[in-house]
Design an enzyme around this catalytic site. Structure first.
Site, PDB file in Angstrom:
ATOM      1  N   THR A  25     -24.790  97.234  24.522  1.00 29.28           N
ATOM      2  CA  THR A  25     -24.959  96.379  25.699  1.00 29.28           C
ATOM      3  C   THR A  25     -25.955  95.263  25.407  1.00 29.28           C
ATOM      4  O   THR A  25     -25.699  94.085  25.712  1.00 29.28           O
ATOM      5  CB  THR A  25     -25.438  97.234  26.900  1.00 29.28           C
ATOM      6  OG1 THR A  25     -24.461  98.249  27.136  1.00 29.28           O
ATOM      7  CG2 THR A  25     -25.628  96.390  28.139  1.00 29.28           C
ATOM      8  N   GLN A  31     -16.568  99.913  19.335  1.00 27.96           N
ATOM      9  CA  GLN A  31     -15.597 101.001  19.164  1.00 27.96           C
ATOM     10  C   GLN A  31     -14.931 100.980  17.792  1.00 27.96           C
ATOM     11  O   GLN A  31     -14.403 101.996  17.346  1.00 27.96           O
ATOM     12  CB  GLN A  31     -14.524 100.946  20.254  1.00 27.96           C
ATOM     13  CG  GLN A  31     -15.039 101.273  21.640  1.00 27.96           C
ATOM     14  CD  GLN A  31     -15.491 102.725  21.804  1.00 27.96           C
ATOM     15  OE1 GLN A  31     -15.153 103.600  21.008  1.00 27.96           O
ATOM     16  NE2 GLN A  31     -16.274 102.973  22.833  1.00 27.96           N
ATOM     17  N   SER A  49     -23.130  99.766  17.817  1.00 30.58           N
ATOM     18  CA  SER A  49     -23.987 100.741  18.498  1.00 30.58           C
ATOM     19  C   SER A  49     -23.965 102.064  17.743  1.00 30.58           C
ATOM     20  O   SER A  49     -22.916 102.487  17.246  1.00 30.58           O
ATOM     21  CB  SER A  49     -23.442 100.936  19.920  1.00 30.58           C
ATOM     22  OG  SER A  49     -24.189 101.901  20.600  1.00 30.58           O
ATOM     23  N   THR A  93     -41.593  96.685  19.432  1.00 30.26           N
ATOM     24  CA  THR A  93     -41.818  97.630  18.329  1.00 30.26           C
ATOM     25  C   THR A  93     -40.513  98.345  17.986  1.00 30.26           C
ATOM     26  O   THR A  93     -39.824  98.849  18.873  1.00 30.26           O
ATOM     27  CB  THR A  93     -42.899  98.661  18.743  1.00 30.26           C
ATOM     28  OG1 THR A  93     -44.086  97.932  19.042  1.00 30.26           O
ATOM     29  CG2 THR A  93     -43.162  99.669  17.646  1.00 30.26           C
ATOM     30  N   CYS A 139     -18.500 103.982  31.679  1.00 28.93           N
ATOM     31  CA  CYS A 139     -19.299 103.169  32.591  1.00 28.93           C
ATOM     32  C   CYS A 139     -18.595 102.932  33.913  1.00 28.93           C
ATOM     33  O   CYS A 139     -19.213 102.565  34.888  1.00 28.93           O
ATOM     34  CB  CYS A 139     -19.620 101.826  31.950  1.00 28.93           C
ATOM     35  SG  CYS A 139     -20.193 102.000  30.285  1.00 28.93           S
TER      36      CYS A 139
HETATM   37  N1  PLP Z   1     -18.945  97.699  24.075  1.00 27.36           N
HETATM   38  C1  PLP Z   1     -17.983  98.634  24.016  1.00 27.36           C
HETATM   39  C2  PLP Z   1     -16.608  98.250  23.580  1.00 27.36           C
HETATM   40  C3  PLP Z   1     -18.282  99.953  24.362  1.00 27.36           C
HETATM   41  O1  PLP Z   1     -17.313 100.878  24.310  1.00 27.36           O
HETATM   42  C4  PLP Z   1     -19.598 100.275  24.764  1.00 27.36           C
HETATM   43  C5  PLP Z   1     -19.925 101.643  25.197  1.00 27.36           C
HETATM   44  O2  PLP Z   1     -19.146 102.302  25.860  1.00 27.36           O
HETATM   45  C6  PLP Z   1     -20.557  99.255  24.804  1.00 27.36           C
HETATM   46  C7  PLP Z   1     -20.198  97.981  24.458  1.00 27.36           C
HETATM   47  C8  PLP Z   1     -21.978  99.523  25.219  1.00 27.36           C
HETATM   48  O3  PLP Z   1     -22.670 100.126  24.165  1.00 27.36           O
HETATM   49  P1  PLP Z   1     -24.023 100.942  24.466  1.00 27.36           P
HETATM   50  O4  PLP Z   1     -23.616 102.193  25.165  1.00 27.36           O
HETATM   51  O5  PLP Z   1     -24.603 101.178  23.109  1.00 27.36           O
HETATM   52  O6  PLP Z   1     -24.877 100.053  25.294  1.00 27.36           O
END
Ligand code: PLP
Length: 390
Positions: A73, A180, A200, A238, A326
């Site tokens: 994110t 992903q 991520s 940090t 989400c």
């Molecule tokens: N982008 C995609 C395609 C995702 O599937 C996700 C998480 O579900 C994110 C961004 C967000 O990543 P994070 O959970 O590390 O903030």
């Protein structure tokens, strides 16, 4: 009851080897990576070692082009807002797709409320972005194209190389959300021509709360976290040393096992798909039949509510999801399936099974056995199914 986890696109368990590598940095190696003394130096070495491992999995690219963040994110926010601010004198127009993760969509919406203009590219029935529409959408004031590498809900892999070719030709920066795709399919940033790439750790058996943004040296970016001189002045704060070490190890392991492991997972996924097709009628596969992440199976069970299927599966210890983690809990049909033209009633009956490293054939067979009576029970209660039978 044995629990079966089929929600790896939401998050993954931390690999024990990743955890083992991380633990010293919660204990005796607790130094701040910016400190000059030995505690700091050890932490710094660990961070730079992890940076090299992350850079290897997406190229290799130069490690200095990796900026650690708090996750996908933040990386998406950083990429989009960073370019928006840095290039605002050139233009205020951006291009993205209708099926992006909300980390991209809501960032674009925020910018749209603040003087920027965003064009949303439609997708076809398989979730593939319309390349012709991308080409047409580029204007002299376009500063960024942001199209995801692979979709989190249906797994469709986007034609990022073609998008990048358009961006190159038109002199526009190209960002891709590869959260992903990382660890599931090979990514070569330079070969594809990506300027900014979000990733991520927790989707690849690393810890939650750690991610990275690859930034091509040519990309003009304004940092949006202000404070100390961390991450070469690109992201203050940090460093999360343990998290970063975990991310590095997860990337190293993903590089080593990706090919073999994904072949195994793909076979399991197709076993699940075939088992569902054989035992349950009125189902629809969502996503591209071939250009799809090896672990993702998104199925609409017609005449039932996806949420009810999930609750019933959960009672049997089986974890899957509807839409993305989400948005689950929202009654709106998934924006991804809507963009693909899936009827709202069919979209409501969709369930995403996303497989991962701990899954076995025996687990898939349990799901194949448990699912048909659940669907039958729900359909027997469904007025829609009654109407269909008449
Ligand atoms: N982008 C995609 C395609 C995702 O599937 C996700 C998480 O579900 C994110 C961004 C967000 O990543 P994070 O959970 O590390 O903030």
């Amino acid at each position: 009851m044995k629990r079966i986890y089929l929600d790896h696109n939401a998050t993954t368990p931390v690999n024990p080897e990743v955890l083992k590598e991380m633990l010293p940095y919660f204990g005796e190696e607790y130094g701040n990576a910016s400190s000059l003394h030995s505690f700091g130096r050890y932490a710094r070495e660990a961070v730079e070692d992890a940076r090299a491992k992350v850079s290897n999995l997406i190229g290799p690219v130069e490690p200095v082009d990796i900026v650690f963040t708090s996750g996908g994110t933040e990386s998406d926010n950083f990429a989009i807002k960073g370019v928006a601010h840095a290039l605002k004198s050139k233009g205020k127009h951006m291009i993205t797709s209708e099926i992006e993760h909300h980390a991209v969509l809501n960032t674009c919406e925020f910018l749209a409320k603040n003087g920027y203009e965003v064009t949303y590219i439609p997708v076809d029935e398989y979730g593939l972005v319309d390349i012709g529409a991308v080409k047409k959408a580029v204007r002299p004031d376009t500063i960024l194209i942001s199209i995801m590498f692979a979709n989190n809900e249906v797994g469709t892999i986007e034609p990022v190389k073609e998008v990048s070719a358009i961006a190159r030709e038109k002199g526009v920066l190209f960002h891709t959300d590869a959260v992903q795709a990382l660890g599931k399919i090979p990514i070569d940033v330079e070969e594809i021509g990506i300027d900014l790439l979000s990733i991520s750790a927790h989707k690849i058996y690393g810890p939650k709360g750690t991610g990275a943004l690859y930034i091509n040296k040519k990309a003009k970016m304004t940092p949006f976290m202000h404070g100390g001189h961390h991450e070469r002045n690109r992201r203050a704060g940090t460093e999360n040393v343990a998290g970063i070490v975990g991310f590095g190890t997860a990337c190293k392991l993903a590089g080593e096992y990706m090919e073999k492991e994904n072949r195994r997972i793909l076979a399991l996924r197709d076993r699940l798909r075939d088992g569902i097709n054989k035992n349950i009628g009125d189902v629809k596969l969502n996503g591209h039949p071939l250009m799809r992440l090896p672990n993702t199976l998104n199925i609409s069970f017609k005449y039932v509510e996806g949420e009810s299927v999930l609750l019933n599966l959960d009672l049997k210890g089986i974890a899957a999801s509807s839409g993305s983690a989400c948005t689950s809990g929202s009654l709106e049909p998934s924006h991804v399936l809507s963009a693909m033209g899936v009827e709202p009633a069919t979209a409501q009956g969709s369930v995403r099974f996303s497989l991962g490293s701990e899954n076995t054939e025996a687990e898939i067979d349990i799901v194949i056995k448990e699912l048909p009576p659940i669907i039958k029970k729900l359909r027997d209660m469904s007025p829609l199914y009654d109407l269909r039978k008449k």
